[in-house]
Design a protein around this motif. Sequence first.
Motif, PDB file in Angstrom:
ATOM      1  N   LEU A 133       0.805  -1.214   0.000  1.00  0.00           N
ATOM      2  CA  LEU A 133       0.000   0.000   0.000  1.00  0.00           C
ATOM      3  C   LEU A 133       0.841   1.268   0.000  1.00  0.00           C
ATOM      4  CD1 LEU A 133      -2.973  -0.677   2.418  1.00  0.00           C
ATOM      5  CD2 LEU A 133      -3.055  -0.377  -0.039  1.00  0.00           C
ATOM      6  N   ALA A 134       1.920   1.268   0.772  1.00  0.00           N
ATOM      7  CA  ALA A 134       2.675   2.503   0.980  1.00  0.00           C
ATOM      8  C   ALA A 134       3.190   3.092  -0.326  1.00  0.00           C
ATOM      9  CB  ALA A 134       3.826   2.248   1.945  1.00  0.00           C
ATOM     10  N   ASP A 135       3.609   2.248  -1.264  1.00  0.00           N
ATOM     11  CA  ASP A 135       4.116   2.732  -2.541  1.00  0.00           C
ATOM     12  C   ASP A 135       3.038   2.817  -3.610  1.00  0.00           C
ATOM     13  OD1 ASP A 135       6.834   3.274  -2.072  1.00  0.00           O
ATOM     14  OD2 ASP A 135       7.296   1.137  -2.048  1.00  0.00           O
ATOM     15  N   ALA A 136       1.984   2.005  -3.483  1.00  0.00           N
ATOM     16  CA  ALA A 136       1.001   1.903  -4.554  1.00  0.00           C
ATOM     17  C   ALA A 136      -0.132   2.906  -4.436  1.00  0.00           C
ATOM     18  CB  ALA A 136       0.427   0.481  -4.602  1.00  0.00           C
ATOM     19  N   LEU A 137      -0.358   3.457  -3.248  1.00  0.00           N
ATOM     20  CA  LEU A 137      -1.454   4.407  -3.044  1.00  0.00           C
ATOM     21  C   LEU A 137      -0.899   5.771  -2.633  1.00  0.00           C
ATOM     22  CD1 LEU A 137      -4.229   2.502  -1.042  1.00  0.00           C
ATOM     23  CD2 LEU A 137      -4.257   3.147  -3.451  1.00  0.00           C
ATOM     24  N   PRO A 138      -1.657   6.834  -2.836  1.00  0.00           N
ATOM     25  CA  PRO A 138      -1.264   8.129  -2.267  1.00  0.00           C
ATOM     26  C   PRO A 138      -1.077   7.977  -0.764  1.00  0.00           C
ATOM     27  CG  PRO A 138      -3.061   8.409  -3.824  1.00  0.00           C
ATOM     28  CD  PRO A 138      -2.885   6.933  -3.651  1.00  0.00           C
ATOM     29  N   PRO A 139      -0.084   8.656  -0.186  1.00  0.00           N
ATOM     30  CA  PRO A 139       0.274   8.404   1.225  1.00  0.00           C
ATOM     31  C   PRO A 139      -0.859   8.611   2.220  1.00  0.00           C
ATOM     32  CG  PRO A 139       1.414  10.343   0.351  1.00  0.00           C
ATOM     33  CD  PRO A 139       0.809   9.636  -0.812  1.00  0.00           C
ATOM     34  N   VAL A 140      -1.706   9.633   2.016  1.00  0.00           N
ATOM     35  CA  VAL A 140      -2.787   9.877   2.976  1.00  0.00           C
ATOM     36  C   VAL A 140      -3.762   8.704   2.993  1.00  0.00           C
ATOM     37  CG1 VAL A 140      -4.734  11.360   3.548  1.00  0.00           C
ATOM     38  CG2 VAL A 140      -2.579  12.381   2.796  1.00  0.00           C
ATOM     39  N   ARG A 141      -4.134   8.210   1.841  1.00  0.00           N
ATOM     40  CA  ARG A 141      -5.045   7.061   1.771  1.00  0.00           C
ATOM     41  C   ARG A 141      -4.391   5.819   2.351  1.00  0.00           C
ATOM     42  NH1 ARG A 141      -7.075   6.394  -4.187  1.00  0.00           N
ATOM     43  NH2 ARG A 141      -8.050   4.580  -3.171  1.00  0.00           N
ATOM     44  N   ALA A 142      -3.099   5.643   2.088  1.00  0.00           N
ATOM     45  CA  ALA A 142      -2.393   4.477   2.614  1.00  0.00           C
ATOM     46  C   ALA A 142      -2.376   4.502   4.138  1.00  0.00           C
ATOM     47  CB  ALA A 142      -0.972   4.437   2.059  1.00  0.00           C
ATOM     48  N   VAL A 143      -2.118   5.671   4.726  1.00  0.00           N
ATOM     49  CA  VAL A 143      -2.079   5.783   6.185  1.00  0.00           C
ATOM     50  C   VAL A 143      -3.430   5.423   6.788  1.00  0.00           C
ATOM     51  CG1 VAL A 143      -1.988   7.466   8.061  1.00  0.00           C
ATOM     52  CG2 VAL A 143      -0.191   7.424   6.339  1.00  0.00           C
ATOM     53  N   ARG A 144      -4.497   5.961   6.224  1.00  0.00           N
ATOM     54  CA  ARG A 144      -5.831   5.703   6.782  1.00  0.00           C
ATOM     55  C   ARG A 144      -6.211   4.229   6.675  1.00  0.00           C
ATOM     56  NH1 ARG A 144      -8.816  10.999   4.082  1.00  0.00           N
ATOM     57  NH2 ARG A 144      -7.867  12.556   5.466  1.00  0.00           N
ATOM     58  N   LEU A 145      -5.909   3.624   5.546  1.00  0.00           N
ATOM     59  CA  LEU A 145      -6.268   2.222   5.368  1.00  0.00           C
ATOM     60  C   LEU A 145      -5.419   1.313   6.250  1.00  0.00           C
ATOM     61  CD1 LEU A 145      -8.075   0.254   3.972  1.00  0.00           C
ATOM     62  CD2 LEU A 145      -6.534   0.243   2.003  1.00  0.00           C
ATOM     63  N   LEU A 146      -4.131   1.619   6.372  1.00  0.00           N
ATOM     64  CA  LEU A 146      -3.265   0.821   7.243  1.00  0.00           C
ATOM     65  C   LEU A 146      -3.712   0.929   8.700  1.00  0.00           C
ATOM     66  CD1 LEU A 146       0.248   1.560   5.721  1.00  0.00           C
ATOM     67  CD2 LEU A 146      -0.920  -0.651   5.770  1.00  0.00           C
ATOM     68  N   ALA A 147      -4.095   2.140   9.123  1.00  0.00           N
ATOM     69  CA  ALA A 147      -4.554   2.322  10.502  1.00  0.00           C
ATOM     70  C   ALA A 147      -5.847   1.553  10.748  1.00  0.00           C
ATOM     71  CB  ALA A 147      -4.742   3.804  10.792  1.00  0.00           C
ATOM     72  N   ALA A 148      -6.797   1.651   9.825  1.00  0.00           N
ATOM     73  CA  ALA A 148      -8.065   0.941   9.988  1.00  0.00           C
ATOM     74  C   ALA A 148      -7.851  -0.564   9.997  1.00  0.00           C
ATOM     75  CB  ALA A 148      -9.027   1.337   8.867  1.00  0.00           C
ATOM     76  N   THR A 149      -6.974  -1.044   9.131  1.00  0.00           N
ATOM     77  CA  THR A 149      -6.709  -2.481   9.075  1.00  0.00           C
ATOM     78  C   THR A 149      -6.059  -2.976  10.352  1.00  0.00           C
ATOM     79  OG1 THR A 149      -6.458  -2.394   6.669  1.00  0.00           O
ATOM     80  CG2 THR A 149      -5.499  -4.282   7.814  1.00  0.00           C
ATOM     81  N   GLY A 150      -5.026  -2.270  10.808  1.00  0.00           N
ATOM     82  CA  GLY A 150      -4.333  -2.697  12.017  1.00  0.00           C
ATOM     83  C   GLY A 150      -5.233  -2.705  13.229  1.00  0.00           C
ATOM     84  N   ILE A 151      -5.977  -1.630  13.435  1.00  0.00           N
ATOM     85  CA  ILE A 151      -6.856  -1.550  14.601  1.00  0.00           C
ATOM     86  C   ILE A 151      -7.981  -2.575  14.509  1.00  0.00           C
ATOM     87  CG2 ILE A 151      -8.505  -0.080  15.821  1.00  0.00           C
ATOM     88  CD1 ILE A 151      -6.773   2.299  14.992  1.00  0.00           C
ATOM     89  N   GLY A 152      -8.590  -2.703  13.316  1.00  0.00           N
ATOM     90  CA  GLY A 152      -9.696  -3.640  13.150  1.00  0.00           C
ATOM     91  C   GLY A 152      -9.279  -5.082  13.373  1.00  0.00           C
ATOM     92  N   LEU A 153      -8.166  -5.488  12.755  1.00  0.00           N
ATOM     93  CA  LEU A 153      -7.706  -6.871  12.913  1.00  0.00           C
ATOM     94  C   LEU A 153      -7.258  -7.146  14.343  1.00  0.00           C
ATOM     95  CD1 LEU A 153      -5.721  -7.456   9.592  1.00  0.00           C
ATOM     96  CD2 LEU A 153      -8.057  -8.150  10.157  1.00  0.00           C
ATOM     97  N   ALA A 154      -6.652  -6.163  14.992  1.00  0.00           N
ATOM     98  CA  ALA A 154      -6.230  -6.353  16.381  1.00  0.00           C
ATOM     99  C   ALA A 154      -7.440  -6.545  17.292  1.00  0.00           C
ATOM    100  CB  ALA A 154      -5.394  -5.162  16.836  1.00  0.00           C
ATOM    101  N   LEU A 155      -8.474  -5.732  17.119  1.00  0.00           N
ATOM    102  CA  LEU A 155      -9.663  -5.869  17.949  1.00  0.00           C
ATOM    103  C   LEU A 155     -10.350  -7.214  17.730  1.00  0.00           C
ATOM    104  CD1 LEU A 155     -11.210  -2.283  17.673  1.00  0.00           C
ATOM    105  CD2 LEU A 155     -10.039  -3.302  19.629  1.00  0.00           C
ATOM    106  N   CYS A 156     -10.407  -7.656  16.481  1.00  0.00           N
ATOM    107  CA  CYS A 156     -11.035  -8.949  16.199  1.00  0.00           C
ATOM    108  C   CYS A 156     -10.246 -10.095  16.822  1.00  0.00           C
ATOM    109  CB  CYS A 156     -11.156  -9.144  14.691  1.00  0.00           C
ATOM    110  SG  CYS A 156     -12.384  -8.082  13.895  1.00  0.00           S
ATOM    111  N   SER A 157      -8.930 -10.021  16.779  1.00  0.00           N
ATOM    112  CA  SER A 157      -8.114 -11.089  17.369  1.00  0.00           C
ATOM    113  C   SER A 157      -8.254 -11.108  18.888  1.00  0.00           C
ATOM    114  CB  SER A 157      -6.651 -10.916  16.965  1.00  0.00           C
ATOM    115  OG  SER A 157      -6.110  -9.718  17.484  1.00  0.00           O
ATOM    116  N   VAL A 158      -8.331  -9.927  19.507  1.00  0.00           N
ATOM    117  CA  VAL A 158      -8.526  -9.873  20.957  1.00  0.00           C
ATOM    118  C   VAL A 158      -9.893 -10.446  21.329  1.00  0.00           C
ATOM    119  CG1 VAL A 158      -8.871  -8.289  22.890  1.00  0.00           C
ATOM    120  CG2 VAL A 158      -6.937  -7.966  21.346  1.00  0.00           C
ATOM    121  N   LEU A 159     -10.923 -10.111  20.543  1.00  0.00           N
ATOM    122  CA  LEU A 159     -12.251 -10.667  20.800  1.00  0.00           C
ATOM    123  C   LEU A 159     -12.243 -12.183  20.660  1.00  0.00           C
ATOM    124  CD1 LEU A 159     -15.262 -10.383  21.324  1.00  0.00           C
ATOM    125  CD2 LEU A 159     -15.586  -9.887  18.886  1.00  0.00           C
ATOM    126  N   ALA A 160     -11.519 -12.689  19.665  1.00  0.00           N
ATOM    127  CA  ALA A 160     -11.443 -14.140  19.481  1.00  0.00           C
ATOM    128  C   ALA A 160     -10.797 -14.818  20.686  1.00  0.00           C
ATOM    129  CB  ALA A 160     -10.660 -14.455  18.204  1.00  0.00           C
TER     130      ALA A 160
END
Length: 314
Positions: free
Chosen positions: A22-49
């Motif tokens: 993502l970091a090289d393939a997308l504009p940096p602002v969009r990459a940051v937002r998507l990486l943050a959403a992915t990291g937080i979302g996957l972390a919360l789901c794993s903790v719930l599991a």
Amino acid sequence: MIYAVWVPLLIPFLAVPAARRLADALPPVRAVRLLAATGIGLALCSVLALALLVVPGATRFPAVSALGELVRPLSEATPAVAVPLAAAALALLMGCAAAVARAARRHWAELRPAGRFDGYAHGELAVLPDSRPDAYALPGRPGTPGRIVVTTGMLRALGPAERAALLAHERAHLEGRHHLYLAAAEAAALCHPALRSLRGPMGYALERCADEAAATAVGDRRVAARAIGRAALAARAAEGARRTRPRAALAAAAGPVPRRVAALLGRNTARPRVGRAAAAALLVCLAVSGAAALDATSDLHSSIEAAQGEAPHH
């Protein structure tokens, strides 16, 4: 639940390869937002599991069953399997909570020096009398302004236009609250080992955001690229400066500088198709992980109601 509960724990291993693109393939602002959403979302789901894995084994203990008014344990597995599994999940949960708490305390403590400097300070800029070239953005605590910290050695290493680009870069870090994105990536990494690989792409994307802001501020991408390159070379010649920099700080000389300079000069342009494919893959991983966590939660709730429904009515 027996199958769905494991999905959130396995999905992060599939998401990381797509996140690295993502970091090289997308504009940096969009990459940051998507990486943050992915990291937080996957972390919360794993903790719930992990939390869902604790409950069935815990019902093997009479005190827990009595508290939930259950007449039978929720897990059909034997105690020799259910109890150790619950204990392991609980230990992982406690380890994650302790690690996140320690990281939060360290991050909070590192924000304290933002208002105290031995050198010259005026507004957001603090100049330290240090011959070692260094510059970084040090965020402040909530309600207090951050600081752009630069040493006299770094000021001497750059020309006037390059100094303006460097300060614009660090100002972009403060205005964008980029340290919060790094803190979120760090917390996600502490919740699941696979998510540690997101910290590198997140850091690079944040530096690219500040690079673009600096180029816009000075009106010349070549000046911004030259400022970043010279600042990195000067800082590399003074390794001691890096050891005194707080971990919460963001610096223009950090990360893969050659890639950043190439991106500013147009030699490493965004690839929309690759970016869209990587973004779609991450969104699918996030959706599957969330759906599996919700399905496992619903299944556990139904099992609890069924176990309670078998209790005799008085």
